[in-house]
Design a protein around this motif. Sequence first.
Motif: not given
Length: 436
Positions: A76-103
């Motif tokens: 119960g600490s997460m649910h399917m529709n919960q939005p997860l924030p994208v940090s600059s560290h996450a956005a900087s990961m190399p491919a393969s990726k979804l190309w998410l933007s920080a923020g």
Amino acid sequence: MRSYNRHNLGVAIFLLFCIQLLLVSTAQANPRYAAIVIDVESGDVLHAENADATRYPASLTKMMTLYMLFEALENGSMHMNQPLPVSSHAASMPASKLWLSAGSTIAVEDAIKALVVRSANDVAVVVAEALGNTESNFGRMMTQRANELGMTSTVFRNASGLPDNAQVTTARDMATLSIRVMQDFPQYYHYFSTQSFTYRGTTHTSHNRLVRNYPGADGLKTGFIRASGFNVATSAIRDNRRIVSVVMGGFTAASRDTHMSDLLDRGFARLSMLQRGDWIARADVLGDRMELPESPPPSAQQLAAAPETSSGQMAAGLERQLSFQSEMDIEMGSADDPIRALIAQADSPRASSGSGGSWAVQVGAFNDADQARHLATRAADQLASLLHDVRVSVAQSDGERRVFRARLVDLQESDAHSACNSLRAQGMDCMVVAHN
């Protein structure tokens, strides 16, 4: 003239040396290879080769990331529709990726699909930070939970499987994780069969062609970094029996998939023989051609207390620069395929008299001599086109336990390997042994 001939002889010797070196390098053992095949219902290991040798998991890591996310959904600490924030560290990961933007944010269910289908490294970090605050802390959480699941040879340092010399596992541990994902979270396992998903107008297609192409395959994960080679964990069902298999260290995605299909075929054939009451000897697939480790990664025990290094520091070179197109080129594999060449070499039929050698093919061991002779005779009949006049031997082993070995004997070593490969292709396992 004499000097000219000496020069030509020197060139010829050098060219011969180069040709010999090329042939040796083409057929040499693959130090990254490991494999295991398990019957899920019984827990029986149907095949294992280097199953406990230290290997790099690559994106098979994401199965553990998803396991942790599934636990959070269930508690119960997460649910399917919960939005997860994208940090600059996450956005900087190399491919393969979804190309998410920080923020930006991504919903949990989209994150699950992105990890399975796209093997998205940026999404892996998003999940890691949501569950562990930092990716390094999440790595420690993953390792602790993996050890609790029985994966005692595994150390995780990141959530994606990007290169880190301290992130290691074994084929057996990855099979354990695959089974636990299915057994602990059957309500979420269907995600591992997802072949495509659309996110913000872009449709992503899975690299896991085994799920599309192998009859009965219904999920799990692929992975690749240069240090690991091409990895895959696959689950398949046939005649209401489920097999889980892991292959690590393929030369290409294509050869890895071919080898996995072969292991699954043989695994189901052995299950069928077991259900009929046949005893099957456990043996190598492809003999000892692929499996001599040269410089394996350090063990989990050696790395457990090692200082951490960030995935950003370790993921240099090709892995940090992969574009979507280059990923697809790599995933498609190469027509000049070393594993395929080794398989063809090992399986090529050659007629032989089958006599005069000091090697044997053992096809089983029984408490009853007549049963041993029956299986050995059946094996000899299956090899009639390959070996002429092969001799059957049933000998009682030394020791307290009364066991009769069923063997085809008096073979040359090369003929013994060819015969065993032919039997395995027909669903009968065997092993090549020296025979006095």
